[in-house]
Scaffold this active site. Sequence first.
Site, PDB file in Angstrom:
ATOM      1  N   LYS A 135     -14.460  33.914  23.609  1.00 14.16           N
ATOM      2  CA  LYS A 135     -13.724  32.646  23.639  1.00 14.16           C
ATOM      3  C   LYS A 135     -12.722  32.566  22.479  1.00 14.16           C
ATOM      4  O   LYS A 135     -11.639  31.980  22.631  1.00 14.16           O
ATOM      5  CB  LYS A 135     -14.694  31.468  23.598  1.00 14.16           C
ATOM      6  CG  LYS A 135     -15.525  31.297  24.868  1.00 14.16           C
ATOM      7  CD  LYS A 135     -14.673  31.032  26.085  1.00 14.16           C
ATOM      8  CE  LYS A 135     -15.525  30.679  27.305  1.00 14.16           C
ATOM      9  NZ  LYS A 135     -14.720  30.439  28.518  1.00 14.16           N
ATOM     10  N   TYR A 189     -20.262  35.747  23.884  1.00  8.30           N
ATOM     11  CA  TYR A 189     -19.502  34.678  24.543  1.00  8.30           C
ATOM     12  C   TYR A 189     -18.519  34.049  23.558  1.00  8.30           C
ATOM     13  O   TYR A 189     -17.336  33.840  23.868  1.00  8.30           O
ATOM     14  CB  TYR A 189     -20.493  33.645  25.064  1.00  8.30           C
ATOM     15  CG  TYR A 189     -19.916  32.331  25.535  1.00  8.30           C
ATOM     16  CD1 TYR A 189     -19.434  32.197  26.831  1.00  8.30           C
ATOM     17  CD2 TYR A 189     -19.897  31.218  24.703  1.00  8.30           C
ATOM     18  CE1 TYR A 189     -18.930  30.973  27.281  1.00  8.30           C
ATOM     19  CE2 TYR A 189     -19.402  30.001  25.136  1.00  8.30           C
ATOM     20  CZ  TYR A 189     -18.918  29.881  26.426  1.00  8.30           C
ATOM     21  OH  TYR A 189     -18.427  28.667  26.859  1.00  8.30           O
TER      22      TYR A 189
END
Length: 258
Positions: free
Chosen positions: A152, A148
């Site tokens: 990002k 994740y």
Amino acid sequence: MKKTVAIVTGAAGDIGRAIAARLAEDHDAVLLVDIDLAAAENVSRELGAAERFIAHGCDVTSEASVAEMARRAASLGAVKTLVNNAGAARAVSLHDTTPEIWRMDNALNLEAAFLCFRAVEGLLEASKGSVINIASVNGMNVFGHPAYSAAKAGLLHLTKLIAVEYGKLGIRSNAVAPGTVRTQAWEARAAANPNVFEEARRWYPLQRVVDTKDVANAVAFLAGPQSSAITGVCLPVDCGLTAGQAELARTFSQSEHY
């Protein structure tokens, strides 16, 4: 004069809902995009009039599904704002991150934003609009959830790429990077551990975690005329987390340095 439209992906979640509600103050209609159409429809009914809050089922990791979403948005009016908010985190550690999790997290948290932007870039050029990507402090520093976080971090670079390449067309591109946000998911953690917010807030200089409205207000600012000269930036909305931790500062100030 055409109606102005905002697109919010992941609109059935707490952050997406707050963003949609706030953008409705500055747009004639908001397209509530979510893979869970029933949940998006519930949010639409709760937020207001059906002609202003329009639910649309879409898998943002699918090019075909995103293309259909863009067509739906264009049918509503002039698309002024795209908010790439859809996202999710899975494995907490790199050791527990499987290749499948790595690919899934990158598809949803990075590639989806690319697909959505490319699908509506012509609409944003026509309206001289903007894209706001919902990134995370995880993309700026290491706080766990590696797949994740890597996605990002990529999203922050994509934000700059769009700003540099599409600025000449009048399109602005910015990102918002929230810290811990008080959502239903965190409320569920608090039910299991009543001290969870107390434990979290000590890392934040403002001594609290972020509210969904804090994120929504930042998005509205970056989408609005007051930020007309701002593009290519990442705005942390993190109660000071990325500025530094007071606990660590006190520890170092009490130690000897050579």
